[in-house]
Design a protein around this motif. Sequence first.
Motif, PDB file in Angstrom:
ATOM      1  N   UNK A   1       0.786  -1.224   0.000  1.00 50.77           N
ATOM      2  CA  UNK A   1       0.000   0.000   0.000  1.00 50.77           C
ATOM      3  C   UNK A   1       0.813   1.267   0.000  1.00 50.77           C
ATOM      4  N   UNK A   2       2.033   1.216  -0.548  1.00 47.28           N
ATOM      5  CA  UNK A   2       2.892   2.403  -0.551  1.00 47.28           C
ATOM      6  C   UNK A   2       3.268   2.864  -1.963  1.00 47.28           C
ATOM      7  N   UNK A   3       2.518   2.401  -2.960  1.00 53.63           N
ATOM      8  CA  UNK A   3       2.799   2.796  -4.348  1.00 53.63           C
ATOM      9  C   UNK A   3       2.687   4.306  -4.515  1.00 53.63           C
ATOM     10  N   UNK A   4       1.754   4.950  -3.807  1.00 53.20           N
ATOM     11  CA  UNK A   4       1.458   6.369  -4.023  1.00 53.20           C
ATOM     12  C   UNK A   4       2.467   7.335  -3.409  1.00 53.20           C
ATOM     13  N   UNK A   5       3.454   6.854  -2.701  1.00 55.88           N
ATOM     14  CA  UNK A   5       4.435   7.750  -2.070  1.00 55.88           C
ATOM     15  C   UNK A   5       5.231   8.490  -3.148  1.00 55.88           C
ATOM     16  N   UNK A   6       5.038   9.803  -3.235  1.00 56.28           N
ATOM     17  CA  UNK A   6       5.672  10.578  -4.313  1.00 56.28           C
ATOM     18  C   UNK A   6       7.206  10.477  -4.278  1.00 56.28           C
ATOM     19  N   UNK A   7       7.873  10.553  -3.115  1.00 57.23           N
ATOM     20  CA  UNK A   7       9.339  10.389  -3.133  1.00 57.23           C
ATOM     21  C   UNK A   7       9.780   9.040  -3.724  1.00 57.23           C
ATOM     22  N   UNK A   8       9.005   7.990  -3.448  1.00 56.37           N
ATOM     23  CA  UNK A   8       9.378   6.662  -3.936  1.00 56.37           C
ATOM     24  C   UNK A   8       9.025   6.484  -5.410  1.00 56.37           C
ATOM     25  N   UNK A   9       7.919   7.100  -5.867  1.00 55.55           N
ATOM     26  CA  UNK A   9       7.605   7.074  -7.302  1.00 55.55           C
ATOM     27  C   UNK A   9       8.710   7.790  -8.077  1.00 55.55           C
ATOM     28  N   UNK A  10       9.051   8.996  -7.620  1.00 53.86           N
ATOM     29  CA  UNK A  10      10.040   9.807  -8.333  1.00 53.86           C
ATOM     30  C   UNK A  10      11.395   9.113  -8.384  1.00 53.86           C
ATOM     31  N   UNK A  11      11.849   8.569  -7.266  1.00 49.98           N
ATOM     32  CA  UNK A  11      13.162   7.917  -7.242  1.00 49.98           C
ATOM     33  C   UNK A  11      13.149   6.627  -8.045  1.00 49.98           C
ATOM     34  N   UNK A  12      12.027   5.923  -8.066  1.00 51.78           N
ATOM     35  CA  UNK A  12      11.921   4.695  -8.848  1.00 51.78           C
ATOM     36  C   UNK A  12      12.071   4.984 -10.340  1.00 51.78           C
TER      37      UNK A  12
END
Length: 425
Positions: A174-185
Motif C-alpha cells: 500500500x505504498x505505491x502512491x508515495x511521491x518520493x518513492x515514485x520519483x526515485x523509482x
Amino acid sequence: MSFAAVDVIRAKRDKGVLSDAQIDWVVDAYTKGVVADEQMSALAMAILLNGMTAGEIARWTAAMIASGERLDLSGVGRPTVDKHSTGGVGDKITLPLTPLVAACGAAVPQLSGRGLGHTGGTLDKLEAVAGFGTKLSNEAFVEQLRTVGAAICAAGEGLAPADRKLYALRDVTGTVEAIPLIASSIMSKKIAEGTGALVLDVKFGSGAFMRQVADARELARTMVELGKAHGVTTVALLTDMEVPLGRTVGHSLEVEESLEVLAGGGPQDVVTLTLALAREMLDAVGLGDVDPQAAIADGRAMDSWRALVRAQGGDPDAPLPVAGEVETITATRDGFVATMDAYAVGVAAWRLGAGRARKEDPVSASAGIILHRKPGEAVRTGDVIMELRAEDAGKLPAALDVARGAVTLSDTPPPSRPLILDRIS
C-alpha cells in the motif's frame, strides 16, 4: 558505516530527516538482503506518511542508481533522449513516438515495463507483434541505438536492482502512491540507462496513479529536479487522463492505432500528444528545427518503426491478433457522451483479459475495447459507444458491468478539457 534498520525506521516515523549515510546504508543493505522486507515495508510506509525533503529524495535516488550498473551511451553517435509516462488507459504514445523521434535524428533508449492493474504496459503491447523480443543485452541495446536509432525493451537485471526489489514491495504494502518513492523509482532507472535528456509525461485524473493535479504537479517538479541534479536535461508535461487516450484500449488494438498515427491518421488526441512530446524531445537535444510532422508525412517515421520491429525479431507485416468474442454498449437515448471514466474503462479491459493482477500473469494480446464515441460526441438511441473484445466469452459479462458504468449521457455536450495542462522545466 553500519546502522540498525529500526533506528532508520524510527527516524522517519518521527518525521526526522535521514542522513546521507543512513540512506546509502539502508538502500544498499536492503538490496543485499541485510534489511528484511518487513523492515523496508515499515520505512516505505513512514515515507508515504511523512514525506522526504528534496535532499533526501536526491540522495535516495543516487543510492538506487549506485545499487547497479550505469549504461554508457556515448558511442551511439546521436544525441540520446528518452520519454517516460506515468501511465494511463489507452496510453500507447511510446509506440509511434519512439520511431518518430529516431526518424528525426535522435536516439531513443526506451526502457519500458509491463502493465499492472488497470494500466497497460508498453512491452505487452509490442508483444502483440509477431516475434517481437523485449529482452536485449546491454551490448545489443547500445548497438541497436547506434544502427536503428531506437530500442524498446525491458530494463536489464543490472540496472537499479534496488528499485526492482522495492517496487515489488511497494505494490503489496500500500505504498505505491508515495511521491518520493515514485520519483526515485522512475528517475533511478532513467538516469542509470544513460540518456542525455528526458521528457516526462505526468498524467492526472481518473485513469492515472495521480488523481489530483496538485499531486501530479508535485511529482513532475520532483522528477525534473532529480534529472537536473544528475546532469540529465529534463522537462515534464502535465497531461489529462480523466478520459482514455485515443479510441482503443488493449494491446493489438493499440498497436493498430499507433500504426494509423505513423501513417498520417489516427485519433486527434494521440496525434497531438505524440507531436508535442516529439517536439520537446528534439528541442531537449538541440534538434528543435526538425519537424516531426514532416517525418510522418514523408514516411520516414513508418520506415523507422519497421526497422525497430525487425531489429528486435518482429515481423512488421504480420497480421495482429483479433479476438473472436464481441459485445457492444449502445446509447440508451439521444444526446451527447458526457463522461467516460478512464479508470472504469481500464478495469473493463483488464477483466476482458488485457491486464494482470500479478506481474507473472499472462495477458491476452487481442482483448480490449474500441471507443466508438467519446465525451462531447453526439449519439442517437442505439448507436454503439463501446465495442468489447475478448478471446473468452466468459469474460464479457463482468467487463460489460463495469464498462456500462463508465459512461454517462447528457442533453448538451460537456465543456472541453485541455489535453496538456502545463509544462514544467
